[in-house]
Scaffold this motif. Structure first.
Motif, short mmCIF file in Angstrom:
data_model
loop_
_atom_site.label_atom_id
_atom_site.label_comp_id
_atom_site.label_asym_id
_atom_site.label_seq_id
_atom_site.Cartn_x
_atom_site.Cartn_y
_atom_site.Cartn_z
N PRO A 114 8.31 -16.04 -21.44
CA PRO A 114 8.03 -14.88 -22.29
C PRO A 114 6.60 -14.81 -22.82
N LEU A 115 6.00 -15.95 -23.15
CA LEU A 115 4.63 -15.93 -23.65
C LEU A 115 3.65 -15.46 -22.59
N ARG A 116 3.76 -16.03 -21.38
CA ARG A 116 2.85 -15.61 -20.31
C ARG A 116 3.09 -14.16 -19.91
N LEU A 117 4.35 -13.76 -19.88
CA LEU A 117 4.64 -12.38 -19.52
C LEU A 117 4.09 -11.42 -20.57
N ALA A 118 4.18 -11.79 -21.84
CA ALA A 118 3.64 -10.94 -22.91
C ALA A 118 2.14 -10.72 -22.71
N GLU A 119 1.41 -11.77 -22.31
CA GLU A 119 -0.02 -11.62 -22.05
C GLU A 119 -0.28 -10.66 -20.89
N ASP A 120 0.48 -10.83 -19.80
CA ASP A 120 0.29 -9.98 -18.63
C ASP A 120 0.62 -8.52 -18.95
N LEU A 121 1.72 -8.29 -19.65
CA LEU A 121 2.12 -6.92 -19.96
C LEU A 121 1.07 -6.23 -20.84
N ALA A 122 0.58 -6.93 -21.85
CA ALA A 122 -0.41 -6.33 -22.74
C ALA A 122 -1.70 -6.02 -21.97
N THR A 123 -2.10 -6.92 -21.07
CA THR A 123 -3.31 -6.70 -20.29
C THR A 123 -3.20 -5.44 -19.44
N VAL A 124 -2.07 -5.31 -18.72
CA VAL A 124 -1.90 -4.14 -17.85
C VAL A 124 -1.73 -2.87 -18.68
N ASP A 125 -1.09 -2.98 -19.83
CA ASP A 125 -0.95 -1.79 -20.67
C ASP A 125 -2.32 -1.27 -21.10
N LEU A 126 -3.20 -2.17 -21.48
CA LEU A 126 -4.55 -1.76 -21.87
C LEU A 126 -5.32 -1.18 -20.68
N ALA A 174 -1.77 0.07 -9.55
CA ALA A 174 -1.43 1.50 -9.69
C ALA A 174 -2.16 2.12 -10.87
N SER A 175 -2.38 1.34 -11.91
CA SER A 175 -3.05 1.88 -13.10
C SER A 175 -4.48 2.31 -12.81
N GLN A 176 -5.08 1.70 -11.80
CA GLN A 176 -6.46 2.03 -11.45
C GLN A 176 -6.56 3.15 -10.41
N ARG A 177 -5.40 3.57 -9.90
CA ARG A 177 -5.38 4.65 -8.90
C ARG A 177 -4.71 5.91 -9.44
N THR A 178 -4.31 5.87 -10.71
CA THR A 178 -3.70 7.02 -11.37
C THR A 178 -4.32 7.17 -12.74
N ARG A 179 -4.08 8.30 -13.38
CA ARG A 179 -4.66 8.51 -14.70
C ARG A 179 -3.64 8.92 -15.76
N ARG A 180 -2.46 9.43 -15.33
CA ARG A 180 -1.54 10.02 -16.28
C ARG A 180 -0.12 9.47 -16.22
N ILE A 181 0.41 9.26 -15.03
CA ILE A 181 1.82 8.93 -14.86
C ILE A 181 2.14 7.60 -15.54
N GLU A 182 3.29 7.54 -16.23
CA GLU A 182 3.73 6.30 -16.85
C GLU A 182 4.24 5.34 -15.78
N LEU A 183 4.05 4.04 -16.00
CA LEU A 183 4.36 3.02 -15.01
C LEU A 183 5.36 2.03 -15.59
N GLU A 238 0.83 -1.20 0.00
CA GLU A 238 0.00 0.00 0.00
C GLU A 238 0.87 1.25 0.00
N SER A 239 1.96 1.23 0.75
CA SER A 239 2.88 2.36 0.77
C SER A 239 3.42 2.65 -0.63
N THR A 240 3.78 1.59 -1.35
CA THR A 240 4.28 1.77 -2.71
C THR A 240 3.23 2.43 -3.60
N LEU A 241 1.98 1.98 -3.50
CA LEU A 241 0.91 2.57 -4.29
C LEU A 241 0.67 4.03 -3.91
#
Length: 343
Positions: free
Chosen positions: A88-100, A67-76, A29-32
């Motif tokens: 790499p395949l599973r990570l690619a899915e996770d990264l794309a999901t969070v990016d969206l 963090a993406s749901q608690r901010t609107r502008r800052i890059e993460l 929570e502190s990090t967020l």
């Protein structure tokens, strides 16, 4: 010829997200909260480290999803995800999901090499394939291809009521241009440039040459930046972010100033010569008023090559220390370097 310093265009910070094992939720929570503060102060980016079997963030993608749901502008960003721990395949899915979910704000930083303490974790991580896993650049290339939309399968179409894709889903079109490579050697800088990545250079580089050679951290770091850009399609415009430990003290209490100075002094001996078998060379931590820090940074040969930074927060400080440091960075140090807060 020395380069001409440019006004700082992007100001970011990096946190390790330590937590007390007796109360890990509070640490996360502190990090967020720190990331939320960074956005309010106008920082352009917030980056989290990656730690396994330690008391730090082991799942940065999950933390950044929150963090993406608690901010609107800052890059993460992540600085960095060691791919030796990842598929790499599973990570690619996770990264794309969070990016969206973030609206296209994710900046994944990556690195290669065997997992830390590999002999001790191999049986848990890769019990059947531990001796055949490739922990080199090929692992990054696989992730790049998958994120950028190259096929992951030779099958697509409809099977019964299910529809299958031959590329990673979801696909986030802009993510492939926001992948960063964290490197500390000329070889890694060259590889990142040749593969069109962005380049993260931190407070650690690899020293080459004989032990008796005098080493200048900033000169080595500048050589990495120039090697990267010399091999990148975008040349001098290729993105590089510098990540030094920088601690402004403008609004710090006397007790904080003393503690910050003690922290830097204890770590100073490791900066005088390459450390360990990997011959790692560390940059000194920078502590002082924003005016003093700006003067030192403007004289740094590597800083003069970049226009974006992600200054690292010290690992072991308290939440209130990070609030003071980030506030001084955004209100004092950044403007002294020509930066303007984002809105």
């Amino acid at each position: 010829m020395p380069s001409t310093p440019r006004p700082l265009r992007k100001l970011g910070f990096l946190t390790i997200g330590l937590f007390d094992p007796a109360d890990p939720a509070r640490g996360h929570e502190s990090t967020l909260e720190i990331i939320e503060l960074g956005e309010r102060l106008g920082f352009d980016s917030a980056w989290v480290r990656h730690r396994h079997l330690q008391y730090g963030i082991s799942s940065p993608v999950a933390v950044l999803a929150a963090a993406s749901q608690r901010t609107r502008r800052i890059e993460l960003g992540t600085a960095v995800i060691p791919l030796g721990w990842e598929n790499p395949l599973r990570l690619a899915e996770d990264l794309a999901t969070v990016d969206l979910l973030s609206g296209g704000r994710l900046n994944p930083g990556l690195s290669v090499g065997p997992p830390m303490h590999y002999d001790q974790v191999r049986d848990a991580l890769y019990p059947d394939t531990g001796d055949s896993e490739d922990f080199g650049h090929e692992r990054v290339r696989r992730l790049l291809d998958l994120v950028r939309g190259k096929p992951a399968s030779d099958f697509s179409g409809v099977e019964g009521f299910e529809v299958f894709s031959d590329v990673v889903q979801p696909h986030s079109p802009g993510l492939g241009g926001r992948l960063w490579y964290g490197g500390g050697s000329l070889g890694s800088a060259r590889w990142a440039g040749e593969h069109g990545m962005n380049f993260l250079t931190s407070s650690v580089v690899k020293a080459a040459g004989p032990d008796e050679e005098p080493y200048d951290f900033a000169e080595i770091q500048r050589s990495l930046i120039r090697e990267f850009r010399a091999h990148h399609p975008d040349g001098a415009a290729a993105r590089v972010s510098q990540g030094l430990v920088v601690i402004p003290t403008d609004s710090a209490s006397p007790e904080q100033r003393a503690r910050y100075a003690e922290f830097a002094a204890k770590r100073l001996p490791r900066t005088t010569a390459p450390q360990g078998p990997a011959r790692l060379l560390f940059a000194p931590d920078l502590v002082g008023t924003s005016a003093e820090l700006a003067e030192r940074l403007r004289a740094d040969p590597a800083f003069r090559e970049v226009d974006e930074v992600a200054f690292a927060l010290p690992f072991t400080f308290a939440h209130e220390d990070y609030v003071q440091i980030l506030t001084d960075m955004a209100t004092k140090l950044g403007p002294a370097l020509g930066w303007r807060p984002a809105v």
